[in-house]
Design a protein around this motif. Structure first.
Motif, PDB file in Angstrom:
ATOM      1  N   ASP A 117       0.836  -1.201   0.000  1.00  0.00           N
ATOM      2  CA  ASP A 117       0.000   0.000   0.000  1.00  0.00           C
ATOM      3  C   ASP A 117       0.874   1.254   0.000  1.00  0.00           C
ATOM      4  OD1 ASP A 117      -2.310  -1.469  -0.030  1.00  0.00           O
ATOM      5  OD2 ASP A 117      -2.683  -1.280   2.137  1.00  0.00           O
ATOM      6  N   GLN A 118       1.937   1.231   0.786  1.00  0.00           N
ATOM      7  CA  GLN A 118       2.845   2.368   0.829  1.00  0.00           C
ATOM      8  C   GLN A 118       3.507   2.595  -0.534  1.00  0.00           C
ATOM      9  OE1 GLN A 118       3.566   4.549   3.387  1.00  0.00           O
ATOM     10  NE2 GLN A 118       1.791   3.629   4.362  1.00  0.00           N
ATOM     11  N   LEU A 119       3.897   1.509  -1.188  1.00  0.00           N
ATOM     12  CA  LEU A 119       4.529   1.601  -2.504  1.00  0.00           C
ATOM     13  C   LEU A 119       3.554   2.185  -3.524  1.00  0.00           C
ATOM     14  CD1 LEU A 119       7.071   0.983  -4.133  1.00  0.00           C
ATOM     15  CD2 LEU A 119       6.124  -1.268  -4.602  1.00  0.00           C
ATOM     16  N   GLU A 124       1.720   9.406  -5.736  1.00  0.00           N
ATOM     17  CA  GLU A 124       2.254  10.729  -5.429  1.00  0.00           C
ATOM     18  C   GLU A 124       3.260  11.171  -6.490  1.00  0.00           C
ATOM     19  OE1 GLU A 124       3.841  10.509  -1.477  1.00  0.00           O
ATOM     20  OE2 GLU A 124       1.857  10.392  -0.553  1.00  0.00           O
ATOM     21  N   LYS A 125       4.061  10.221  -6.952  1.00  0.00           N
ATOM     22  CA  LYS A 125       5.048  10.533  -7.981  1.00  0.00           C
ATOM     23  C   LYS A 125       4.354  10.939  -9.284  1.00  0.00           C
ATOM     24  CE  LYS A 125       7.573   7.408 -10.196  1.00  0.00           C
ATOM     25  NZ  LYS A 125       8.551   6.352 -10.465  1.00  0.00           N
ATOM     26  N   ILE A 126       3.303  10.234  -9.643  1.00  0.00           N
ATOM     27  CA  ILE A 126       2.549  10.568 -10.859  1.00  0.00           C
ATOM     28  C   ILE A 126       1.934  11.964 -10.719  1.00  0.00           C
ATOM     29  CG2 ILE A 126       0.481   9.987 -12.196  1.00  0.00           C
ATOM     30  CD1 ILE A 126       1.191   7.030 -11.718  1.00  0.00           C
ATOM     31  N   ALA A 127       1.357  12.256  -9.558  1.00  0.00           N
ATOM     32  CA  ALA A 127       0.760  13.572  -9.327  1.00  0.00           C
ATOM     33  C   ALA A 127       1.828  14.669  -9.419  1.00  0.00           C
ATOM     34  CB  ALA A 127       0.063  13.609  -7.973  1.00  0.00           C
TER      35      ALA A 127
END
Length: 134
Positions: A101-103, A109-112
């Protein structure tokens, strides 16, 4: 002995953290601004509230950050909080965290972040095109 917060230095620190040049900040603040005026602004102990609000809007940083950030206090907090990582490893272990889930969350977040960066790049290109077309 109370140390006064240097607002100009704080503007410079946050601007540099965001990797924004003085010329770019001057451009975003308007036609009355140039690199030299930004340099002089960053030397001022106290900056007028309305100008801080403008800078805050451009850098997307709260006005309070410029007014309250004290580097020495931040360094003291960091140095007093961490003890050369001599804590047992078990302090950092938390078995209730689902690593998948963290991954997934980090990936989202990286995509955003990439999407925000692309949007800002497009905005900057539009500003440059507008500048060149004048």
């Amino acid at each position: 002995m109370e140390q006064k917060i240097h607002q100009g230095r704080n503007v410079k620190r946050f601007r540099e953290m965001l990797n924004i040049k003085q010329e770019a900040l001057a451009y975003d603040l308007g036609e009355d601004w140039n690199q030299k005026k930004i340099s002089m602004l960053e030397q001022k102990d106290v900056i007028e509230d309305n100008l801080l609000k403008q800078i805050s809007a451009v850098l997307r940083i709260p006005v309070e950050a410029f007014q309250n950030f004290d580097e020495e206090q931040a360094i003291n907090i960091i140095s007093n909080t961490f003890d050369n990582c001599q804590q047992p490893a078990s302090v950092f272990y938390n078995s209730t965290i689902n690593q998948i889930d963290q991954l997934v969350k980090l990936h989202e977040e990286k995509i955003a972040l990439y999407e925000r960066m692309l949007k800002e790049k497009d905005e900057m290109l539009a500003k440059l095109e507008k500048l060149f077309n004048k």
